[in-house]
Design a protein around this motif. Structure first.
Motif, PDB file in Angstrom:
ATOM      1  N   GLU A  56       0.830  -1.197   0.000  1.00 51.66           N
ATOM      2  CA  GLU A  56       0.000   0.000   0.000  1.00 51.66           C
ATOM      3  C   GLU A  56       0.870   1.255   0.000  1.00 51.66           C
ATOM      4  O   GLU A  56       1.811   1.369   0.795  1.00 51.66           O
ATOM      5  CB  GLU A  56      -0.891  -0.007   1.250  1.00 51.66           C
ATOM      6  N   PHE A  57       0.545   2.184  -0.877  1.00 53.84           N
ATOM      7  CA  PHE A  57       1.239   3.468  -0.926  1.00 53.84           C
ATOM      8  C   PHE A  57       0.931   4.271   0.331  1.00 53.84           C
ATOM      9  O   PHE A  57      -0.225   4.295   0.799  1.00 53.84           O
ATOM     10  CB  PHE A  57       0.804   4.244  -2.157  1.00 53.84           C
ATOM     11  N   VAL A  58       1.963   4.940   0.859  1.00 51.19           N
ATOM     12  CA  VAL A  58       1.790   5.766   2.058  1.00 51.19           C
ATOM     13  C   VAL A  58       2.042   7.243   1.754  1.00 51.19           C
ATOM     14  O   VAL A  58       1.194   8.098   2.015  1.00 51.19           O
ATOM     15  CB  VAL A  58       2.729   5.296   3.183  1.00 51.19           C
ATOM     16  N   ALA A  59       3.224   7.549   1.211  1.00 51.86           N
ATOM     17  CA  ALA A  59       3.588   8.946   0.984  1.00 51.86           C
ATOM     18  C   ALA A  59       4.745   9.001   0.003  1.00 51.86           C
ATOM     19  O   ALA A  59       5.451   8.022  -0.199  1.00 51.86           O
ATOM     20  CB  ALA A  59       3.970   9.639   2.287  1.00 51.86           C
ATOM     21  N   ILE A  60       4.943  10.191  -0.572  1.00 58.02           N
ATOM     22  CA  ILE A  60       6.025  10.381  -1.529  1.00 58.02           C
ATOM     23  C   ILE A  60       6.540  11.805  -1.427  1.00 58.02           C
ATOM     24  O   ILE A  60       5.779  12.728  -1.088  1.00 58.02           O
ATOM     25  CB  ILE A  60       5.541  10.081  -2.969  1.00 58.02           C
ATOM     26  N   ILE A  61       7.833  11.974  -1.701  1.00 55.27           N
ATOM     27  CA  ILE A  61       8.426  13.296  -1.745  1.00 55.27           C
ATOM     28  C   ILE A  61       9.271  13.402  -3.003  1.00 55.27           C
ATOM     29  O   ILE A  61       9.980  12.462  -3.377  1.00 55.27           O
ATOM     30  CB  ILE A  61       9.264  13.582  -0.478  1.00 55.27           C
ATOM     31  N   ARG A  62       9.155  14.541  -3.650  1.00 55.73           N
ATOM     32  CA  ARG A  62       9.964  14.789  -4.844  1.00 55.73           C
ATOM     33  C   ARG A  62      11.297  15.376  -4.391  1.00 55.73           C
ATOM     34  O   ARG A  62      11.322  16.300  -3.575  1.00 55.73           O
ATOM     35  CB  ARG A  62       9.236  15.754  -5.762  1.00 55.73           C
ATOM     36  N   ARG A  63      12.391  14.822  -4.912  1.00 51.77           N
ATOM     37  CA  ARG A  63      13.708  15.217  -4.429  1.00 51.77           C
ATOM     38  C   ARG A  63      13.991  16.682  -4.710  1.00 51.77           C
ATOM     39  O   ARG A  63      14.544  17.392  -3.881  1.00 51.77           O
ATOM     40  CB  ARG A  63      14.771  14.337  -5.075  1.00 51.77           C
ATOM     41  N   THR A  98       5.178  17.038  -1.737  1.00 47.21           N
ATOM     42  CA  THR A  98       4.781  15.797  -1.077  1.00 47.21           C
ATOM     43  C   THR A  98       3.347  15.412  -1.440  1.00 47.21           C
ATOM     44  O   THR A  98       2.552  16.258  -1.886  1.00 47.21           O
ATOM     45  CB  THR A  98       4.892  15.921   0.443  1.00 47.21           C
ATOM     46  N   TYR A  99       3.049  14.155  -1.191  1.00 53.77           N
ATOM     47  CA  TYR A  99       1.703  13.635  -1.472  1.00 53.77           C
ATOM     48  C   TYR A  99       1.478  12.455  -0.546  1.00 53.77           C
ATOM     49  O   TYR A  99       2.412  11.686  -0.282  1.00 53.77           O
ATOM     50  CB  TYR A  99       1.620  13.199  -2.934  1.00 53.77           C
ATOM     51  N   TYR A 100       0.230  12.330  -0.054  1.00 57.65           N
ATOM     52  CA  TYR A 100      -0.064  11.304   0.944  1.00 57.65           C
ATOM     53  C   TYR A 100      -1.288  10.482   0.563  1.00 57.65           C
ATOM     54  O   TYR A 100      -2.220  10.970  -0.083  1.00 57.65           O
ATOM     55  CB  TYR A 100      -0.348  11.962   2.301  1.00 57.65           C
ATOM     56  N   THR A 131       3.973  12.680   8.185  1.00 56.00           N
ATOM     57  CA  THR A 131       4.658  13.738   7.459  1.00 56.00           C
ATOM     58  C   THR A 131       5.940  13.185   6.859  1.00 56.00           C
ATOM     59  O   THR A 131       6.765  12.604   7.578  1.00 56.00           O
ATOM     60  CB  THR A 131       4.995  14.914   8.381  1.00 56.00           C
ATOM     61  N   ILE A 132       6.104  13.370   5.555  1.00 60.08           N
ATOM     62  CA  ILE A 132       7.325  12.949   4.877  1.00 60.08           C
ATOM     63  C   ILE A 132       8.195  14.178   4.662  1.00 60.08           C
ATOM     64  O   ILE A 132       7.697  15.260   4.321  1.00 60.08           O
ATOM     65  CB  ILE A 132       7.012  12.232   3.548  1.00 60.08           C
ATOM     66  N   SER A 133       9.493  14.020   4.884  1.00 62.31           N
ATOM     67  CA  SER A 133      10.426  15.127   4.688  1.00 62.31           C
ATOM     68  C   SER A 133      11.752  14.570   4.215  1.00 62.31           C
ATOM     69  O   SER A 133      12.011  13.367   4.341  1.00 62.31           O
ATOM     70  CB  SER A 133      10.603  15.922   5.979  1.00 62.31           C
ATOM     71  N   VAL A 191      15.471  10.427   3.768  1.00 63.21           N
ATOM     72  CA  VAL A 191      14.063  10.817   3.803  1.00 63.21           C
ATOM     73  C   VAL A 191      13.455  10.255   5.076  1.00 63.21           C
ATOM     74  O   VAL A 191      13.745   9.123   5.474  1.00 63.21           O
ATOM     75  CB  VAL A 191      13.323  10.294   2.565  1.00 63.21           C
ATOM     76  N   TYR A 192      12.609  11.050   5.707  1.00 68.78           N
ATOM     77  CA  TYR A 192      11.997  10.670   6.975  1.00 68.78           C
ATOM     78  C   TYR A 192      10.484  10.531   6.818  1.00 68.78           C
ATOM     79  O   TYR A 192       9.867  11.203   5.989  1.00 68.78           O
ATOM     80  CB  TYR A 192      12.296  11.715   8.044  1.00 68.78           C
ATOM     81  N   LEU A 193       9.923   9.683   7.641  1.00 68.02           N
ATOM     82  CA  LEU A 193       8.472   9.564   7.719  1.00 68.02           C
ATOM     83  C   LEU A 193       8.094   9.675   9.193  1.00 68.02           C
ATOM     84  O   LEU A 193       8.309   8.734   9.968  1.00 68.02           O
ATOM     85  CB  LEU A 193       7.978   8.242   7.136  1.00 68.02           C
ATOM     86  N   GLN A 194       7.595  10.840   9.564  1.00 65.33           N
ATOM     87  CA  GLN A 194       7.131  11.058  10.930  1.00 65.33           C
ATOM     88  C   GLN A 194       5.698  10.561  11.028  1.00 65.33           C
ATOM     89  O   GLN A 194       4.828  11.036  10.296  1.00 65.33           O
ATOM     90  CB  GLN A 194       7.205  12.538  11.290  1.00 65.33           C
ATOM     91  N   MET A 195       5.471   9.631  11.928  1.00 63.35           N
ATOM     92  CA  MET A 195       4.144   9.021  12.055  1.00 63.35           C
ATOM     93  C   MET A 195       3.594   9.324  13.440  1.00 63.35           C
ATOM     94  O   MET A 195       4.174   8.900  14.452  1.00 63.35           O
ATOM     95  CB  MET A 195       4.251   7.502  11.840  1.00 63.35           C
ATOM     96  N   ASN A 196       2.518  10.075  13.486  1.00 56.90           N
ATOM     97  CA  ASN A 196       1.878  10.455  14.736  1.00 56.90           C
ATOM     98  C   ASN A 196       0.494   9.835  14.836  1.00 56.90           C
ATOM     99  O   ASN A 196      -0.092   9.422  13.835  1.00 56.90           O
ATOM    100  CB  ASN A 196       1.767  11.972  14.825  1.00 56.90           C
ATOM    101  N   ASN A 197      -0.025   9.786  16.059  1.00 55.53           N
ATOM    102  CA  ASN A 197      -1.362   9.242  16.292  1.00 55.53           C
ATOM    103  C   ASN A 197      -1.523   7.887  15.606  1.00 55.53           C
ATOM    104  O   ASN A 197      -2.493   7.650  14.878  1.00 55.53           O
ATOM    105  CB  ASN A 197      -2.428  10.225  15.800  1.00 55.53           C
ATOM    106  N   LEU A 198      -0.577   7.008  15.849  1.00 56.51           N
ATOM    107  CA  LEU A 198      -0.583   5.708  15.192  1.00 56.51           C
ATOM    108  C   LEU A 198      -1.764   4.864  15.640  1.00 56.51           C
ATOM    109  O   LEU A 198      -2.217   4.944  16.793  1.00 56.51           O
ATOM    110  CB  LEU A 198       0.732   4.977  15.478  1.00 56.51           C
ATOM    111  N   LYS A 199      -2.256   4.066  14.708  1.00 51.95           N
ATOM    112  CA  LYS A 199      -3.400   3.199  14.944  1.00 51.95           C
ATOM    113  C   LYS A 199      -2.984   1.744  14.711  1.00 51.95           C
ATOM    114  O   LYS A 199      -2.042   1.486  13.950  1.00 51.95           O
ATOM    115  CB  LYS A 199      -4.536   3.566  13.989  1.00 51.95           C
ATOM    116  N   PRO A 200      -3.682   0.806  15.304  1.00 54.57           N
ATOM    117  CA  PRO A 200      -3.340  -0.612  15.068  1.00 54.57           C
ATOM    118  C   PRO A 200      -3.332  -0.975  13.583  1.00 54.57           C
ATOM    119  O   PRO A 200      -2.515  -1.807  13.166  1.00 54.57           O
ATOM    120  CB  PRO A 200      -4.438  -1.355  15.833  1.00 54.57           C
TER     121      PRO A 200
END
Length: 127
Positions: A46-53, A58-60, A69-71, A79-88
């Motif tokens: 499953e696609f999550v996020a992408i960032i253009r170099r 960005t796109y989610y 948040t991808i940065s 490249v980082y993927l900050q994941m908040n409010n995580l769900k099961p």
């Protein structure tokens, strides 16, 4: 070739946060995008996020919009993927992947468009 190595996965309670990193090496100058995908057991990738170099646009996926948040840090080729409010339901193996050519938005979620993949990092969210 481009080599990608993910890190930062782990076990976290629902509502918690994790930050994943994707370190790139090799011919990184050929990279146009870095994307994050995930795959849970028995489910399709499953696609999550992408960032253009270049430019950092960005796109989610709708399922993570507002929580992830991808940065990117081009100087560190990371490249980082900050994941908040995580769900099961976020539990999966997370992969980063690079694409070396332009893609229209509607192709971002097509894993076949990506050229190189990391080995993945496990994220487990307990309820």
């Amino acid at each position: 070739q481009v080599q990608l190595v993910e890190s930062g996965g782990g076990l976290v309670q629902a509502g918690g946060s994790l930050r994943l990193a994707c370190a790139a090496s090799g011919r990184t100058f050929t990279t146009y995008y870095i994307g994050w995908f995930r795959q849970a057991p028995g489910k399709e990738r499953e696609f999550v996020a992408i960032i253009r170099r270049s430019g950092g646009s960005t796109y989610y996926a709708d399922s993570v919009k507002g929580r992830f948040t991808i940065s990117g840090d081009n100087a560190k080729n990371t490249v980082y993927l900050q994941m908040n409010n995580l769900k099961p339901e976020d539990t999966a193996v997370y992969y980063c992947a690079s694409a070396g050519s332009f893609m229209p938005t509607w192709e971002y979620d097509s894993w076949r468009k990506y050229d190189y993949w990391g080995q993945g990092t496990q994220v487990t969210v307990s309820s």
